[in-house]
Design an enzyme around this catalytic site. Structure first.
Site, PDB file in Angstrom:
ATOM      1  N   LYS A  58      -6.156   6.446   0.711  1.00 56.50           N
ATOM      2  CA  LYS A  58      -5.737   5.586  -0.593  1.00 56.50           C
ATOM      3  C   LYS A  58      -5.175   6.148  -1.665  1.00 56.50           C
ATOM      4  O   LYS A  58      -4.421   5.545  -2.162  1.00 56.50           O
ATOM      5  CB  LYS A  58      -5.981   4.302  -0.972  1.00 56.50           C
ATOM      6  CG  LYS A  58      -5.909   3.013   0.591  1.00 56.50           C
ATOM      7  CD  LYS A  58      -4.889   2.154   0.103  1.00 56.50           C
ATOM      8  CE  LYS A  58      -4.873   1.434   0.797  1.00 56.50           C
ATOM      9  NZ  LYS A  58      -3.568   0.503   1.427  1.00 56.50           N
ATOM     10  N   SER A 310      -8.606   6.770   8.787  1.00 62.75           N
ATOM     11  CA  SER A 310      -8.207   5.982   7.368  1.00 62.75           C
ATOM     12  C   SER A 310      -9.142   6.046   6.123  1.00 62.75           C
ATOM     13  O   SER A 310      -8.419   6.371   5.251  1.00 62.75           O
ATOM     14  CB  SER A 310      -7.856   4.822   7.935  1.00 62.75           C
ATOM     15  OG  SER A 310      -8.412   3.573   8.180  1.00 62.75           O
TER      16      SER A 310
END
Length: 316
Positions: A58, A310
């Site tokens: 992110k 992720s």
């Protein structure tokens, strides 16, 4: 809400994002596991964004978006709503560029993710754990502060930033046949499609999704955006809905979406952590679980498979 990007990002913007990020984030390593390869009968490569700054991919989109704000916009701060990883990433990016991040977080956000936002200097505003509450409270905070809204995924600069992960991955392992990533709001998957299909047109891009939060799978099946109202999964980063910007990428460029059960997610995470000694989130394990499931259902020739891990922000 104002300030939400409605521009569809291009691969040129992914390239530009890569230049902005080069000195500000980690060039995360690619790991392999003989145990995984033996289990699936393919060569599997893991892009380890769990080792990224703030513990997830992110940060790529957050820095890319905040770095393009004007001095006036920076003086007013940034606003978002997020259950965790985007919240921490935006707080970090805001501190990096000398501004304030106002973060709307659901009351059921994990303690470790709340602590991360606080450690990076973000101002947390709590809300009820549903999308309507997140949106309404974020709108109120934006109205109060005049800050720029930077949503978790439905934003051109966010998508372009996330696309740098796949771009790096294909530099490290240029001859991948398949790339697999988890789908939540679709920012990572949209950027992955944009970069991977631009750099390697024949690559197969596969999305991985929990069966208890399968809006992308259902939307693709029916060829229309179908929101989910009550997602139920241990993969807390994937409980969000697709957005207006991300849905067309999933609809047009994702070759397949594989749904996995909670037991499959837990088993894949345990297998990965035990064999690699790396800590990953359940959301990351969804992608490996999808490959395990795909392998059972496929008699394809041996392939070179890239899996994006992720994030790794999880309470031990």
């Amino acid at each position: 809400m104002s300030n939400i990007s409605v521009t569809v990002p291009t691969f040129a913007e992914v390239r530009a994002a890569r230049l902005r990020l080069n000195s500000r984030i980690h060039f995360t390593p690619v790991f392999t596991s003989q145990a995984v390869d033996e289990r699936v009968g393919h060569s599997v490569f893991f892009k380890c964004e769990n080792l990224q700054k703030t513990g997830s991919f992110k940060i790529r989109g957050a820095i890319n978006a905040v770095s393009q704000l004007t001095a006036l916009e920076l003086s007013r701060g940034v606003v978002t709503h997020s259950s965790g990883n985007h919240a921490a990433a935006l707080a970090y990016a805001a501190r990096l560029f000398g501004t304030t991040a106002h973060i709307v977080m659901p009351t059921n956000s994990s303690a470790i993710k709340i602590a991360a936002v606080e450690n990076y200097g973000g101002r947390i505003v709590k809300c009820e754990p549903n999308l309507a509450a997140r949106l309404s409270v974020a709108a109120a905070v934006q109205s109060e502060t005049g800050g720029t809204m930077i949503p978790p995924f439905d934003h051109a600069q966010i998508i372009a930033g996330q696309g740098t992960c796949a771009m790096e991955f294909l530099e490290q392992v240029p001859d991948l046949d398949v790339m697999i990533a988890p789908i939540g709001g679709g920012g990572l998957m949209s950027g992955t499609c944009l970069a991977a299909k631009s750099l390697s047109p024949t690559i197969r891009v596969i999305g991985a999704e929990p069966a208890g939060a399968d809006d992308a799978y259902q939307s693709k099946l029916q060829n229309r955006l179908i929101p989910q109202s009550n997602p139920q999964t241990i993969a807390d980063g994937l409980r969000t809905n697709l957005g207006d910007l991300t849905w067309p990428f999933i609809r047009d460029l994702v070759d397949e979406i594989i749904c996995v059960t909670e037991d499959e997610i837990i088993a894949a995470r345990r297998f990965f952590c035990e064999r690699t000694k790396l800590i990953i989130e359940p959301s990351s394990a969804v992608a490996l679980a999808a490959q395990f499931k795909r392998n059972r259902d496929s008699a394809a020739r041996p392939q070179r498979i890239g899996i994006i891990i992720s994030g790794g922000n999880v309470e031990i």
